[in-house]
Design a protein around this motif. Structure first.
Motif, short mmCIF file in Angstrom:
data_model
loop_
_atom_site.label_atom_id
_atom_site.label_comp_id
_atom_site.label_asym_id
_atom_site.label_seq_id
_atom_site.Cartn_x
_atom_site.Cartn_y
_atom_site.Cartn_z
N SER A 1 0.98 -1.09 0.16
CA SER A 1 0.00 -0.10 -0.18
C SER A 1 0.77 1.56 -0.27
N SER B 1 0.40 5.76 0.03
CA SER B 1 -0.22 7.15 0.02
C SER B 1 1.12 8.35 0.27
N SER C 1 1.13 12.82 0.03
CA SER C 1 0.85 13.82 -0.65
C SER C 1 2.17 14.68 -0.70
N ASP D 1 -4.02 5.68 4.54
CA ASP D 1 -4.21 6.81 3.68
C ASP D 1 -4.15 9.17 4.51
N GLN E 1 -3.61 12.94 4.94
CA GLN E 1 -3.97 14.30 4.74
C GLN E 1 -4.01 14.89 5.47
N SER F 1 -9.84 -0.71 3.78
CA SER F 1 -9.86 -0.18 3.77
C SER F 1 -10.06 1.06 4.63
N SER G 1 -10.22 5.80 4.67
CA SER G 1 -10.33 6.82 3.78
C SER G 1 -10.22 7.86 4.66
N ASN H 1 -13.76 5.83 0.28
CA ASN H 1 -13.15 6.87 -0.71
C ASN H 1 -14.31 8.41 -0.09
N ASP I 1 -10.62 5.64 -7.32
CA ASP I 1 -10.37 7.01 -6.38
C ASP I 1 -10.49 7.98 -6.99
N SER J 1 -5.52 5.33 -9.32
CA SER J 1 -5.38 6.72 -8.78
C SER J 1 -5.44 7.62 -9.69
#
Length: 360
Positions: A45, A47, A49, A109, A111, A168, A170, A232, A292, A354
């Motif tokens: 996996s 992720s 940013s 994920d 953020q 999963s 999000s 998501n 996504d 993605s």
């Protein structure tokens, strides 16, 4: 762009690509774990940013001391962008209550300064008690003073064994969504339908802790539908895949064709808005294997799809990606279907997907 390759050198690796001014992607960096071992599945996996990169290594053994380790507990490697534009190893995260085969890092994920990590085979609640085999959990970390700090362990309020909560995850503003695709009961713990699936939404309170807000189901639950396999969250809309779904709206049965549901936040409650299916459905396409979204564009993978964009030239499990666009009334409409030019049996295009800008 970060792409995981779990079989690289039997340990795994992640390939970082950068887009040139001419719109061409070129390889910038190959990341491998500093203390990786055979079959760690580093890159299972990822992720990414602007400031942070997190990589799951789900079969990584957690060492307690020179003679003791926890097999396949899982780990998450975090990286920070250096001044030279390359990612530098920042920290390795382990669950504070790691157990054997927890698979910590199966879903990630990021953020802003917050990271959520799924561990589908974790057996205990947030206090390390109430054993429920493979109930699953999710962990929240926050980036403060140059490092990731554990903030909270999240479990379902009605947790039971084998529901794989955390498959999963999000994050979006003050909300977190977590899938549990093997959940079998409704919000009251009744109406048993094996592996019908569920998704849970948590809302951040005034102290920055997530509290369960709602357990989410489709209007019509079905046995073995695997609702919640992918989630998501974006702009007060929750998308949840049900990739073993076999109907459109209780009609047109096609075994495991797949579907994705849209839920909208209205008066602090998530309400089903739409069941999304492709224009041409096929058995065992597994539409919704991965999803996504960016703005009004939605990409949905269907790794089992056998046919090309014209619905012809069958090649078993070549896979496809469906692109949807949001209409003025808030419903999603299919825009196109993407396939390889050089399709092969078992390619499974769409197992992950993605969106970045105008590229998928």
């Amino acid at each position: 762009l970060a792409i995981g390759s779990i079989g690289e050198d039997t340990i795994g690796a992640v390939y970082i690509y950068e887009k040139s001014e001419k719109g061409i992607w070129h390889l910038l960096q190959i990341i491998k774990p500093e203390n990786g071992n055979i079959q760690d599945q580093f890159g299972a996996s990822v992720s990414l940013s602007e400031d942070h990169l997190a990589i799951g290594s789900i079969w990584h053994d957690m060492s307690i001391n020179d003679s003791t380790k926890i097999n396949e507990a899982g780990a998450v490697y975090t990286y920070k962008m250096g001044e030279d534009g390359l990612w530098k190893n920042n920290q390795i995260l382990y669950a504070f209550d790691a157990g054997s085969a927890d698979h910590f890092g199966i879903a990630l994920d990021i953020q802003s300064n917050e990271l959520i990590v799924g561990a589908i085979w974790n057996d205990f609640n947030e206090k390390g008690k109430q054993y429920r085999p493979d109930a699953g959990a999710a962990y929240i970390y926050r980036y403060e003073n140059g490092e990731w700090n554990f903030a909270q362990k999240i479990v379902a309020s009605d947790r039971v064994g084998i529901e794989l909560f955390g498959i999963s995850v999000s994050l979006d503003n003050d909300y977190a969504a977590i899938g549990a695709y093997r959940n079998s009961v409704d919000s009251k713990g009744k109406k048993y339908l094996e592996f019908s699936g569920a998704a849970y939404v948590f809302k951040k309170d005034e102290n920055g802790l997530y509290e369960e807000q709602q357990k989410i189901f489709p209007d019509k639950r079905k046995k073995d539908a695997f609702f919640g396999y992918c989630v998501n969250l974006n702009d007060k809309e929750l998308l949840v895949s049900e990739y073993h779904s076999s109907d459109t709206n209780n009609e047109n049965q096609l075994k495991e064709a797949g579907a994705v549901y849209s839920f909208l936040l209205q008066d602090d409650k998530w309400i089903q808005n739409q069941k999304i299916v492709p224009l041409e459905r096929h058995e065992k396409a597994y539409f919704g294997e991965f999803i996504d979204r960016q703005g009004d564009i939605l990409a949905i993978g269907a790794m089992g799809e056998n046919f090309d964009e014209a619905g012809e030239n069958r090649i078993d499990s070549a896979g496809a990606i469906y692109v949807f666009e949001k209409g003025p009334e808030g419903h999603w409409f299919q825009k196109t279907k993407l396939v390889h030019k050089d399709r092969h049996t078992g390619d499974q295009l769409g197992v992950s997907v993605s969106i970045y800008g105008e590229q998928i």
